[in-house]
Design a protein around this motif. Structure first.
Motif, short mmCIF file in Angstrom:
data_model
loop_
_atom_site.label_atom_id
_atom_site.label_comp_id
_atom_site.label_asym_id
_atom_site.label_seq_id
_atom_site.Cartn_x
_atom_site.Cartn_y
_atom_site.Cartn_z
N ALA A 17 0.92 -1.19 0.06
CA ALA A 17 -0.01 0.04 0.05
C ALA A 17 0.93 1.34 -0.10
O ALA A 17 0.28 2.28 -0.30
N THR A 38 -1.05 -6.95 -1.78
CA THR A 38 -1.85 -6.94 -0.41
C THR A 38 -1.21 -5.97 0.58
O THR A 38 -0.12 -5.66 0.47
N LYS A 41 -3.96 -2.07 4.69
CA LYS A 41 -4.26 -0.54 4.31
C LYS A 41 -5.17 -0.73 3.29
O LYS A 41 -4.58 -0.34 2.14
N GLN A 42 -6.57 -1.09 3.50
CA GLN A 42 -7.29 -1.37 1.99
C GLN A 42 -7.56 0.06 1.34
O GLN A 42 -7.18 -0.21 -0.07
N THR A 46 -5.91 -0.01 -2.58
CA THR A 46 -6.73 -0.17 -3.53
C THR A 46 -6.35 1.05 -4.44
O THR A 46 -6.53 0.98 -5.91
N ALA A 60 -7.14 -7.33 0.47
CA ALA A 60 -6.85 -6.98 1.93
C ALA A 60 -6.10 -8.23 2.48
O ALA A 60 -7.05 -9.47 2.24
N HIS A 61 -5.33 -8.25 3.02
CA HIS A 61 -4.51 -9.35 3.55
C HIS A 61 -3.81 -9.31 4.98
O HIS A 61 -3.02 -8.41 5.21
#
Length: 251
Positions: A17, A38, A41-42, A46, A60-61
């Motif tokens: 991210a 991955t 921190k979505q 993204t 998300a992982h």
């Protein structure tokens, strides 16, 4: 390397991210790879995937969760095909704390995120690599995986473990045409080393860096350059190595 260096390759990059992970994902994609990024921190992850475009997916992982790893691999294979590159980059660096003040829970958390994640990643992804005829794994350790630092017992333990695990995996997977190497960043200008408080809070870090043989922090792109090289066929004779990218800190 050119825009087709990784044409046909599918890569998983954890901790993507921001910082080193995002720089690595962007660089691999720029040279032709399909990427699964991955992170926990979505929103940021993204956005990085959206910036890269159709060649990228974000998942998300929680890297310390084996079930999450299976999900990541499924997304990669379903979206792009068997995986050929794994960059285990996710990690945390807790605030320096004297040995007697480190809680068991905090110690275990660092080990799970920094060390166990690498084990789970290699164990989960290696069969996909074997199925496509080989691949490359790059585990991001630290200068703390080569030398001790005061007040960092959990972090140093986790990063030394990654250094050793890399060498064992290189031996175990050589017969399957999978190379495994570790990268050891020093002081790099990422959110992990930039404390809250702006320029004044960052000044002690800059002062420390001024005493290094290369007297400045590194950039995420400088570390990504090494990771991407080790993942490429240009590094086809390199496995089990530990490569410091630290401005000479370990000297």
């Amino acid at each position: 390397m050119d825009s087709e260096t990784f044409l046909g390759d599918v890569a998983i990059v954890t901790g993507a991210a921001g910082g080193i992970g995002a720089a690595t994902a962007r660089m691999l994609a720029a040279h032709g790879a399909k990427i699964v990024l991955t992170d926990i921190k979505q929103a940021l992850g993204t956005q990085v995937a959206a910036d890269i475009g159709e060649a990228a997916r974000f998942v998300a992982h929680d890297v310390s969760d084996g079930c999450d790893w299976k999900t990541v691999l499924s997304v990669a294979e379903d979206s792009f095909g068997p995986v050929s590159i794994l960059v285990n980059n996710a990690g945390i660096a807790p605030t320096p704390t004297p040995l007697f003040e480190v809680s068991e829970a905090d110690y275990r958390r660092v080990i799970e995120i920094n060390q166990i994640s690498c084990f789970l990643g290699m164990k989960t992804v290696a069969p996909s690599m074997i199925g496509r005829g080989g691949g490359a794994i790059v585990n991001v350790s630290s200068v703390a995986g080569l030398k001790a630092e005061r007040g960092a017992i959990a972090y140093v333990a986790s990063k030394f473990a990654v250094t050793g695990m890399t060498k064992v995996a290189a031996l175990d997977l050589a017969k399957d045409n999978i190379r495994v190497n570790s990268v050891h960043p020093g002081l790099v200008d990422t959110p992990m080393v930039r404390p809250e408080g702006g320029a004044a809070a960052f000044e002690p870090i800059l002062q420390f860096a001024s005493g290094l043989p290369i007297p400045r922090p590194g950039s995420p792109a400088e570390i990504a350059n090494l990771i991407v090289f080790l993942a490429s066929k240009s590094a086809s004779f390199l496995t089990g190595g530990s490569y410091a990218a630290d401005g000479g800190w370990t000297l």
